[in-house]
Motif scaffolding. Structure first.
Motif, short mmCIF file in Angstrom:
data_model
loop_
_atom_site.label_atom_id
_atom_site.label_comp_id
_atom_site.label_asym_id
_atom_site.label_seq_id
_atom_site.Cartn_x
_atom_site.Cartn_y
_atom_site.Cartn_z
N LEU A 195 -6.16 -3.23 5.90
CA LEU A 195 -7.55 -3.15 6.34
C LEU A 195 -8.47 -3.85 5.33
CD1 LEU A 195 -9.73 -1.87 8.28
CD2 LEU A 195 -9.90 -0.06 6.56
N ALA A 196 -8.24 -3.61 4.05
CA ALA A 196 -9.10 -4.20 3.00
C ALA A 196 -9.02 -5.72 3.06
CB ALA A 196 -8.66 -3.69 1.64
N GLU A 197 -7.80 -6.23 3.28
CA GLU A 197 -7.59 -7.68 3.36
C GLU A 197 -8.35 -8.28 4.56
OE1 GLU A 197 -3.71 -10.29 4.11
OE2 GLU A 197 -3.42 -8.59 2.72
N GLU B 132 -6.67 8.82 13.56
CA GLU B 132 -5.24 9.04 13.28
C GLU B 132 -4.67 8.01 12.31
OE1 GLU B 132 -2.68 8.98 16.73
OE2 GLU B 132 -4.01 10.34 17.78
N CYS B 133 -5.46 6.98 11.96
CA CYS B 133 -4.95 5.87 11.14
C CYS B 133 -4.78 6.26 9.68
CB CYS B 133 -5.90 4.69 11.17
SG CYS B 133 -5.90 3.82 12.70
N GLY B 134 -3.72 5.72 9.10
CA GLY B 134 -3.51 5.90 7.66
C GLY B 134 -4.65 5.29 6.87
N CYS B 135 -5.36 4.33 7.45
CA CYS B 135 -6.39 3.61 6.70
C CYS B 135 -7.78 4.23 6.81
CB CYS B 135 -6.46 2.15 7.16
SG CYS B 135 -7.04 1.97 8.85
N TYR C 142 -13.57 4.58 1.66
CA TYR C 142 -13.59 4.14 0.27
C TYR C 142 -14.28 2.77 0.18
CZ TYR C 142 -11.86 2.13 -4.06
OH TYR C 142 -11.79 1.49 -5.27
N LEU C 143 -13.92 1.86 1.11
CA LEU C 143 -14.54 0.52 1.10
C LEU C 143 -16.06 0.65 1.26
CD1 LEU C 143 -12.07 -1.47 3.43
CD2 LEU C 143 -12.24 -1.60 0.95
N ALA C 144 -16.46 1.58 2.16
CA ALA C 144 -17.90 1.79 2.38
C ALA C 144 -18.54 2.41 1.15
CB ALA C 144 -18.11 2.68 3.60
N GLU D 144 -17.67 2.20 -1.93
CA GLU D 144 -17.75 1.25 -3.05
C GLU D 144 -18.68 0.08 -2.74
OE1 GLU D 144 -15.84 1.44 -6.18
OE2 GLU D 144 -15.91 3.48 -5.37
N GLY D 145 -19.25 0.08 -1.55
CA GLY D 145 -20.16 -1.01 -1.18
C GLY D 145 -19.43 -2.30 -0.83
N ILE D 146 -18.09 -2.25 -0.67
CA ILE D 146 -17.32 -3.47 -0.33
C ILE D 146 -17.62 -3.85 1.13
CG2 ILE D 146 -14.97 -4.41 -0.12
CD1 ILE D 146 -14.24 -2.32 -2.38
N VAL D 147 -17.78 -2.83 1.98
CA VAL D 147 -18.19 -3.03 3.37
C VAL D 147 -19.44 -2.17 3.58
CG1 VAL D 147 -17.52 -2.63 5.78
CG2 VAL D 147 -15.80 -3.34 4.12
N PRO D 148 -20.51 -2.71 4.19
CA PRO D 148 -21.69 -1.86 4.41
C PRO D 148 -21.32 -0.61 5.20
CG PRO D 148 -22.14 -4.16 5.02
CD PRO D 148 -20.67 -4.06 4.73
N ALA D 149 -21.81 0.54 4.75
CA ALA D 149 -21.39 1.83 5.35
C ALA D 149 -21.65 1.88 6.85
CB ALA D 149 -22.11 2.97 4.64
N GLU D 150 -22.75 1.25 7.31
CA GLU D 150 -23.06 1.35 8.74
C GLU D 150 -22.08 0.55 9.61
OE1 GLU D 150 -25.00 0.04 6.46
OE2 GLU D 150 -25.64 -1.97 7.06
#
Ligand code: 13P
Ligand code: SF4
Length: 317
Positions: free
Chosen positions: A185-187, A202-205, A211-213, A215-221
């Motif tokens: 997912l991160a990739e 249900e996803c493992g991700c 976490y990505l949201a 850390e600001g890596i992906v915008p939370a919205e």
């Protein structure tokens, strides 16, 4: 059997002759989704099955879904085009294992995901689906302990959303959703920085997405944890031009129909459920023609399970 116009006509004619309504889950093959009278998520389809006037329900989905329809409507004939269509998540807890778990927490309220056998539902207080799991747990008084089963990732999502500490979660998982993992997912998110993320709980991700949201890596919205039915609703309202979808790949068909201008991409394009795909055009034709396979639930089990399933269809939108 080719899913052509003749096949379509024959299936619909035979369904009418049988007074049957055809229901299809969002993970079915595109041609099955397109011929069904109703396509949707597990909660929507359970509600339609309970309300339908048809004397026969043909459930194009997996076995526990057809069983749930039978529990809600014991007097109707419920058919599934291939009874071998099981579910690895439903197989992750047996009635016996649940009875042992309950014995350790005699005062707890048991919440079971609809992805369970009728025997497990018979030991359950309230069933839920991914679209109303949070509402179901919120409906339980805060001082009561909760046993949530069988999906650990959905359980973690509900625990996060409700902030509930007195919730014990069974360690089951769906092999298809567990395989959609965080690094993948991160990739994908890094390669598509403008995309929304639609993630099934249900996803493992699912935890990695938050976490990505965080850390600001992906915008939370842009990070949305959604059931399959809610993904279709979100597709109609998002402003995003592209969406990364973390769930079984059958879902892409309804999403593309709902919003043809959006570029929907699977986070993991190998995430295909072999059980869902057992419902082929040939199997559906055989089902409407020969009335096979019929789904039976032992009357005593159905009677015990009915209250929990009834509560499920009454809670949440
Ligand atoms: P929903 O349709 O409730 O989101 O369920 C997904 C699923 O995995 C069914 O098997
Ligand atoms: Fe079960 Fe997973 Fe298949 Fe859904 S995708 S039917 S949870 S095995």
């Amino acid at each position: 059997v080719e899913p052509d116009a003749a096949w379509r006509e024959e299936v619909l004619r035979l369904a009418k002759e049988r007074d049957a309504v055809i229901l299809a889950h969002n993970y079915q093959l595109p041609e099955i989704q397109d011929i069904a009278h109703h396509t949707g998520d597990s909660l929507a389809l359970s509600r339609i099955a309970a309300q339908s006037d048809a004397s026969t329900i043909i459930f194009c989905g997996v076995h526990f879904m057809a069983e749930t329809a039978k529990i809600l409507s014991p007097d109707k004939t419920v058919l599934i085009p291939d009874e071998r269509a099981g579910c690895s998540l439903a197989d992750s807890i047996t009635g016996e294992q649940l009875r042992e778990w309950k014995a350790q927490y005699p005062n707890a309220v048991v919440v079971s995901y609809v992805n369970t056998t009728a025997e497990v539902k018979a030991e359950t207080d309230i069933c839920c689906t991914s679209s109303n799991a949070v509402d179901v747990v919120r409906s339980i008084p805060a001082d009561r302990e909760v046993l949530f089963l069988p999906d650990q990732f959905l359980g973690a999502h509900v625990k996060r959303e409700t902030g509930r500490e007195n919730m014990h979660i069974w360690a089951g998982e769906c092999h298809v959703h567990a395989g959609i993992n965080g690094p993948e997912l991160a990739e994908r998110a890094a390669d598509n920085p403008e995309a929304d993320l639609f993630i099934h709980p249900e996803c493992g991700c699912a935890t990695s997405a938050l976490y990505l949201a965080g850390e600001g890596i992906v915008p939370a919205e842009k990070v949305k944890i959604l059931s399959t039915g809610d993904m279709v609703v979100a597709a109609r309202s998002t402003k995003a031009k592209s969406v990364l979808v973390a769930t079984e790949i059958g879902m892409l068909h309804q999403l593309r129909k709902a919003a043809p201008e959006i570029d929907f991409r699977a986070v993991n394009d190998r995430a295909s459920c072999t059980y869902m795909k057992m419902i082929t055009p040939a199997a559906l034709l055989r089902c409407v023609r020969d009335g096979l396979d019929e789904v039976h639930v032992d009357l005593e089990t159905a009677r015990k399970a009915q209250g929990a399933v009834q509560r499920m269809i009454e809670i949440g939108q």
